[in-house]
Design a protein around this motif. Sequence first.
Motif, short mmCIF file in Angstrom:
data_model
loop_
_atom_site.label_atom_id
_atom_site.label_comp_id
_atom_site.label_asym_id
_atom_site.label_seq_id
_atom_site.Cartn_x
_atom_site.Cartn_y
_atom_site.Cartn_z
N THR A 125 10.54 14.76 -16.74
CA THR A 125 10.37 14.64 -15.29
C THR A 125 10.61 15.98 -14.60
OG1 THR A 125 12.64 13.81 -15.05
CG2 THR A 125 10.87 12.17 -15.21
N GLY A 126 11.53 16.77 -15.12
CA GLY A 126 11.76 18.10 -14.56
C GLY A 126 10.54 19.00 -14.72
N GLU A 127 9.93 18.96 -15.88
CA GLU A 127 8.71 19.74 -16.13
C GLU A 127 7.57 19.27 -15.23
OE1 GLU A 127 7.48 22.47 -18.10
OE2 GLU A 127 9.63 22.80 -17.88
N ALA A 128 7.45 17.97 -15.07
CA ALA A 128 6.39 17.43 -14.21
C ALA A 128 6.59 17.93 -12.78
CB ALA A 128 6.40 15.91 -14.24
N ARG A 176 14.62 13.23 -18.87
CA ARG A 176 14.93 14.11 -17.73
C ARG A 176 14.19 15.44 -17.84
NH1 ARG A 176 20.19 11.78 -18.52
NH2 ARG A 176 20.50 10.21 -16.92
N HIS A 177 14.07 15.95 -19.05
CA HIS A 177 13.31 17.19 -19.26
C HIS A 177 11.84 16.97 -18.86
CE1 HIS A 177 11.92 20.94 -20.98
NE2 HIS A 177 11.01 20.25 -21.65
N MET A 228 15.68 4.41 -15.74
CA MET A 228 15.40 5.81 -15.42
C MET A 228 14.69 5.94 -14.07
SD MET A 228 16.88 7.16 -17.93
CE MET A 228 16.51 8.87 -17.75
N GLY A 229 14.40 4.82 -13.41
CA GLY A 229 13.80 4.86 -12.09
C GLY A 229 12.35 4.44 -12.00
N VAL A 283 7.97 8.09 -9.67
CA VAL A 283 7.63 9.11 -8.69
C VAL A 283 8.59 10.26 -8.88
CG1 VAL A 283 7.41 9.65 -6.24
CG2 VAL A 283 6.73 7.40 -7.10
N ILE A 284 8.06 11.46 -8.96
CA ILE A 284 8.87 12.65 -9.20
C ILE A 284 9.41 13.19 -7.89
CG2 ILE A 284 8.89 14.95 -10.21
CD1 ILE A 284 8.27 12.64 -12.20
#
Length: 58
Positions: A7-10, A4-5, A33-34, A57-58
Amino acid sequence: MLFRHMTGEAKRRGIASIRIVSHPPSVGFYQAMGAIIIGTKPPTIKARWSRPVLTIVI
Protein backbone atom coordinates in the motif's frame (compact mmCIF):
# COMPACT_ATOMS: atom_id res chain seq x y z
CA MET A 1 4.65 -5.92 6.69
CA LEU A 2 4.28 -7.02 3.08
CA PHE A 3 0.73 -5.62 2.83
CA ARG A 4 1.82 -2.28 4.31
CA HIS A 5 4.75 -2.17 1.89
CA MET A 6 2.38 -2.78 -1.05
CA THR A 7 0.00 0.00 0.00
CA GLY A 8 2.93 2.34 0.64
CA GLU A 9 4.31 1.69 -2.84
CA ALA A 10 0.89 2.20 -4.38
CA LYS A 11 0.54 5.54 -2.60
CA ARG A 12 4.04 6.59 -3.66
CA ARG A 13 3.16 5.80 -7.29
CA GLY A 14 -0.10 7.74 -7.16
CA ILE A 15 -2.42 4.73 -7.21
CA ALA A 16 -5.71 5.63 -5.52
CA SER A 17 -7.02 2.14 -4.70
CA ILE A 18 -6.17 -1.54 -4.95
CA ARG A 19 -8.60 -4.25 -6.06
CA ILE A 20 -8.19 -7.63 -4.37
CA VAL A 21 -9.72 -10.91 -5.54
CA SER A 22 -9.47 -13.02 -2.41
CA HIS A 23 -9.58 -16.65 -1.45
CA PRO A 24 -12.70 -16.80 0.76
CA PRO A 25 -10.88 -17.75 4.01
CA SER A 26 -8.57 -14.70 3.61
CA VAL A 27 -11.34 -12.07 3.59
CA GLY A 28 -11.01 -11.38 7.32
CA PHE A 29 -7.33 -10.51 6.92
CA TYR A 30 -8.01 -8.02 4.14
CA GLN A 31 -10.89 -6.48 6.08
CA ALA A 32 -8.63 -6.11 9.11
CA MET A 33 -6.19 -4.24 6.85
CA GLY A 34 -8.96 -1.81 5.84
CA ALA A 35 -10.38 -3.37 2.67
CA ILE A 36 -14.12 -3.54 2.01
CA ILE A 37 -16.05 -6.11 -0.02
CA ILE A 38 -17.34 -4.64 -3.29
CA GLY A 39 -18.57 -7.78 -5.04
CA THR A 40 -17.96 -11.39 -5.96
CA LYS A 41 -16.09 -12.97 -8.85
CA PRO A 42 -17.91 -16.03 -10.19
CA PRO A 43 -16.30 -19.46 -10.40
CA THR A 44 -14.00 -20.34 -13.29
CA ILE A 45 -12.44 -23.54 -14.58
CA LYS A 46 -9.35 -22.95 -12.38
CA ALA A 47 -11.17 -21.62 -9.28
CA ARG A 48 -14.42 -23.52 -8.94
CA TRP A 49 -15.78 -21.32 -6.16
CA SER A 50 -16.95 -17.71 -5.97
CA ARG A 51 -14.26 -15.32 -4.76
CA PRO A 52 -14.86 -12.11 -2.84
CA VAL A 53 -13.67 -8.91 -4.49
CA LEU A 54 -12.44 -6.20 -2.15
CA THR A 55 -10.96 -2.74 -2.50
CA ILE A 56 -8.72 -0.68 -0.31
CA VAL A 57 -8.47 3.06 -0.78
CA ILE A 58 -4.93 4.34 -0.42
